[in-house]
Design a protein around this motif. Structure first.
Motif, PDB file in Angstrom:
ATOM      1  N   VAL A 245      17.099   4.640 -40.641  1.00 32.45           N
ATOM      2  CA  VAL A 245      17.868   4.858 -41.862  1.00 32.45           C
ATOM      3  C   VAL A 245      19.355   4.723 -41.554  1.00 32.45           C
ATOM      4  O   VAL A 245      19.843   5.258 -40.552  1.00 32.45           O
ATOM      5  N   ALA A 246      20.080   4.007 -42.403  1.00 30.84           N
ATOM      6  CA  ALA A 246      21.506   3.794 -42.200  1.00 30.84           C
ATOM      7  C   ALA A 246      22.248   5.118 -42.046  1.00 30.84           C
ATOM      8  O   ALA A 246      21.954   6.093 -42.739  1.00 30.84           O
ATOM      9  N   GLY A 247      23.217   5.155 -41.128  1.00 23.92           N
ATOM     10  CA  GLY A 247      24.020   6.346 -40.934  1.00 23.92           C
ATOM     11  C   GLY A 247      23.337   7.450 -40.168  1.00 23.92           C
ATOM     12  O   GLY A 247      23.804   8.588 -40.159  1.00 23.92           O
ATOM     13  N   THR A 248      22.219   7.115 -39.489  1.00 25.00           N
ATOM     14  CA  THR A 248      21.448   8.111 -38.751  1.00 25.00           C
ATOM     15  C   THR A 248      21.488   7.808 -37.255  1.00 25.00           C
ATOM     16  O   THR A 248      21.441   6.647 -36.845  1.00 25.00           O
ATOM     17  N   ALA A 249      21.588   8.858 -36.442  1.00 27.21           N
ATOM     18  CA  ALA A 249      21.501   8.722 -34.991  1.00 27.21           C
ATOM     19  C   ALA A 249      20.081   9.063 -34.553  1.00 27.21           C
ATOM     20  O   ALA A 249      19.489  10.032 -35.039  1.00 27.21           O
ATOM     21  N   TYR A 250      19.552   8.274 -33.647  1.00 28.41           N
ATOM     22  CA  TYR A 250      18.199   8.488 -33.129  1.00 28.41           C
ATOM     23  C   TYR A 250      18.260   8.667 -31.618  1.00 28.41           C
ATOM     24  O   TYR A 250      18.756   7.799 -30.897  1.00 28.41           O
ATOM     25  N   GLY A 251      17.761   9.783 -31.149  1.00 25.71           N
ATOM     26  CA  GLY A 251      17.613   9.982 -29.717  1.00 25.71           C
ATOM     27  C   GLY A 251      16.268   9.425 -29.302  1.00 25.71           C
ATOM     28  O   GLY A 251      15.222   9.956 -29.676  1.00 25.71           O
ATOM     29  N   LEU A 252      16.286   8.325 -28.556  1.00 24.57           N
ATOM     30  CA  LEU A 252      15.041   7.638 -28.194  1.00 24.57           C
ATOM     31  C   LEU A 252      14.591   8.015 -26.791  1.00 24.57           C
ATOM     32  O   LEU A 252      15.275   7.718 -25.805  1.00 24.57           O
ATOM     33  N   GLY A 253      13.439   8.649 -26.692  1.00 24.47           N
ATOM     34  CA  GLY A 253      12.829   8.847 -25.384  1.00 24.47           C
ATOM     35  C   GLY A 253      12.257   7.512 -24.931  1.00 24.47           C
ATOM     36  O   GLY A 253      11.395   6.951 -25.606  1.00 24.47           O
ATOM     37  N   ILE A 254      12.756   6.997 -23.808  1.00 26.02           N
ATOM     38  CA  ILE A 254      12.351   5.651 -23.380  1.00 26.02           C
ATOM     39  C   ILE A 254      11.444   5.663 -22.156  1.00 26.02           C
ATOM     40  O   ILE A 254      11.149   4.615 -21.576  1.00 26.02           O
ATOM     41  N   GLY A 255      10.980   6.841 -21.760  1.00 27.42           N
ATOM     42  CA  GLY A 255      10.044   6.913 -20.658  1.00 27.42           C
ATOM     43  C   GLY A 255      10.721   7.032 -19.301  1.00 27.42           C
ATOM     44  O   GLY A 255      11.949   7.021 -19.189  1.00 27.42           O
ATOM     45  N   PRO A 256       9.929   7.133 -18.234  1.00 21.31           N
ATOM     46  CA  PRO A 256      10.447   7.451 -16.905  1.00 21.31           C
ATOM     47  C   PRO A 256      11.013   6.275 -16.122  1.00 21.31           C
ATOM     48  O   PRO A 256      11.666   6.474 -15.105  1.00 21.31           O
ATOM     49  N   GLY A 257      10.727   5.050 -16.550  1.00 18.08           N
ATOM     50  CA  GLY A 257      11.250   3.925 -15.784  1.00 18.08           C
ATOM     51  C   GLY A 257      10.591   2.592 -16.072  1.00 18.08           C
ATOM     52  O   GLY A 257      11.255   1.568 -16.193  1.00 18.08           O
ATOM     53  N   GLU A 258       9.287   2.576 -16.193  1.00 10.74           N
ATOM     54  CA  GLU A 258       8.577   1.324 -16.500  1.00 10.74           C
ATOM     55  C   GLU A 258       8.863   0.930 -17.953  1.00 10.74           C
ATOM     56  O   GLU A 258       8.617   1.718 -18.872  1.00 10.74           O
ATOM     57  N   PRO A 259       9.391  -0.263 -18.202  1.00 11.65           N
ATOM     58  CA  PRO A 259       9.790  -0.646 -19.572  1.00 11.65           C
ATOM     59  C   PRO A 259       8.671  -0.546 -20.598  1.00 11.65           C
ATOM     60  O   PRO A 259       8.938  -0.221 -21.760  1.00 11.65           O
ATOM     61  N   ASP A 260       7.435  -0.802 -20.208  1.00 10.64           N
ATOM     62  CA  ASP A 260       6.333  -0.782 -21.167  1.00 10.64           C
ATOM     63  C   ASP A 260       5.922   0.621 -21.585  1.00 10.64           C
ATOM     64  O   ASP A 260       5.068   0.771 -22.463  1.00 10.64           O
ATOM     65  N   LEU A 261       6.499   1.654 -20.992  1.00 12.62           N
ATOM     66  CA  LEU A 261       6.151   3.017 -21.373  1.00 12.62           C
ATOM     67  C   LEU A 261       6.988   3.532 -22.542  1.00 12.62           C
ATOM     68  O   LEU A 261       6.885   4.688 -22.916  1.00 12.62           O
ATOM     69  N   ILE A 262       7.807   2.681 -23.130  1.00 11.28           N
ATOM     70  CA  ILE A 262       8.501   3.044 -24.360  1.00 11.28           C
ATOM     71  C   ILE A 262       7.471   3.104 -25.492  1.00 11.28           C
ATOM     72  O   ILE A 262       6.506   2.341 -25.508  1.00 11.28           O
ATOM     73  N   THR A 263       7.641   4.031 -26.432  1.00  8.27           N
ATOM     74  CA  THR A 263       6.689   4.120 -27.541  1.00  8.27           C
ATOM     75  C   THR A 263       6.976   3.033 -28.576  1.00  8.27           C
ATOM     76  O   THR A 263       8.065   2.463 -28.624  1.00  8.27           O
ATOM     77  N   LEU A 264       5.993   2.752 -29.406  1.00 12.08           N
ATOM     78  CA  LEU A 264       6.177   1.757 -30.466  1.00 12.08           C
ATOM     79  C   LEU A 264       7.294   2.172 -31.417  1.00 12.08           C
ATOM     80  O   LEU A 264       8.090   1.340 -31.864  1.00 12.08           O
ATOM     81  N   LYS A 265       7.355   3.455 -31.729  1.00 13.91           N
ATOM     82  CA  LYS A 265       8.382   3.929 -32.653  1.00 13.91           C
ATOM     83  C   LYS A 265       9.773   3.728 -32.070  1.00 13.91           C
ATOM     84  O   LYS A 265      10.680   3.229 -32.750  1.00 13.91           O
TER      85      LYS A 265
END
Length: 245
Positions: free
Chosen positions: A13-33
């Motif tokens: 949503v415009a004007g919103t900050a999102y803190g994204l948990g991106i996982g421990p290190g392996e790029p594919d462990l990021i969630t779909l969201k």
């Protein structure tokens, strides 16, 4: 080239900050969201060392679209962090006020010892919309890589920071069923000594840089006496040896 993930109707949503948990290190462990928000964000912010190195930025590098505004939040080791987070919150807040979407990268999970929580508090108190997207924490990744379930049945699991003094470490470990000891780094020798005093060495597993190419894991007792540990390392202990026993 960025990995292909399914699109989602849950767009930022415009004007919103999102803190994204991106996982421990392996790029594919990021969630779909987190991935889908990252693709649509106008601004991407992340913690970085003074010399410009950012593990968070490196993790998601395959997924970052071209042309995004980037904010490196440079952490100066040994200096108070509050002024750094104050300045970063003001800079991010200006983009939010302009209607931009900001994705703040956080290794592991944002609310599990994550640096994003300090921005979350400042931005929320300033009246900006802030949302958090959970991620795969380092503790979960370490357990998976080691093949060591953290806890079962009525076990009490403790997360114990390595910087605690030896007496506090001894007190916590003496009464726990299972423990994850984090933030080892220069505290490794002290932590290892306490574990040995309590007779738990044969039930302790050591891992560093979980899921990365430089990952290393070994039973704690097999490490050399003079072994060093990086900050991104962890010891898992279970009194039964294995949680399923």
């Amino acid at each position: 080239m960025s990995a292909e993930f399914p699109a989602s109707d849950n767009l930022p949503v415009a004007g919103t900050a999102y803190g994204l948990g991106i996982g421990p290190g392996e790029p594919d462990l990021i969630t779909l969201k987190a991935y889908n928000i990252l693709q649509k964000a106008d601004v991407i912010a992340y913690p970085a060392l003074e010399d410009g190195v950012s593990l968070a930025r490196q993790i998601v590098d395959p997924h970052i679209p071209e042309g995004r505004i980037e904010i490196a939040i440079r952490i100066e080791m040994g200096k108070p962090a509050d002024p750094i987070y104050d300045a970063a919150a003001i800079e991010i807040g200006k983009h939010l006020a302009d209607g931009k979407t900001v994705a703040v990268l956080c290794e592991g999970d944002p609310f599990f010892y994550g640096s994003f929580m300090y921005l979350f508090g400042r931005l929320a108190e300033a009246g900006h919309p802030v949302k958090t997207v959970p991620g795969v924490s380092s503790m979960m990744a370490c357990a998976a890589q080691l093949g060591a379930p953290l806890a079962a049945k009525n076990d009490v699991l403790q997360v114990i920071p390595g910087p605690l003094d030896a007496d506090r470490l001894r007190e916590q470990l003496a009464k726990t069923d299972a423990a994850a000891i984090i933030k080892l780094g220069r505290h490794f020798a002290k932590v290892r000594g306490v574990i040995n005093e309590l007779g738990l060495t044969d039930r302790a597993r050591y891992i560093e840089r979980a899921t990365l190419e430089t990952q290393k894991m070994v039973p704690l007792g097999e490490l050399p006496a003079d072994a060093k540990a990086p900050y991104f390392s962890m010891i898992l202990i279970h009194r039964r040896g294995d949680a399923w026993r």
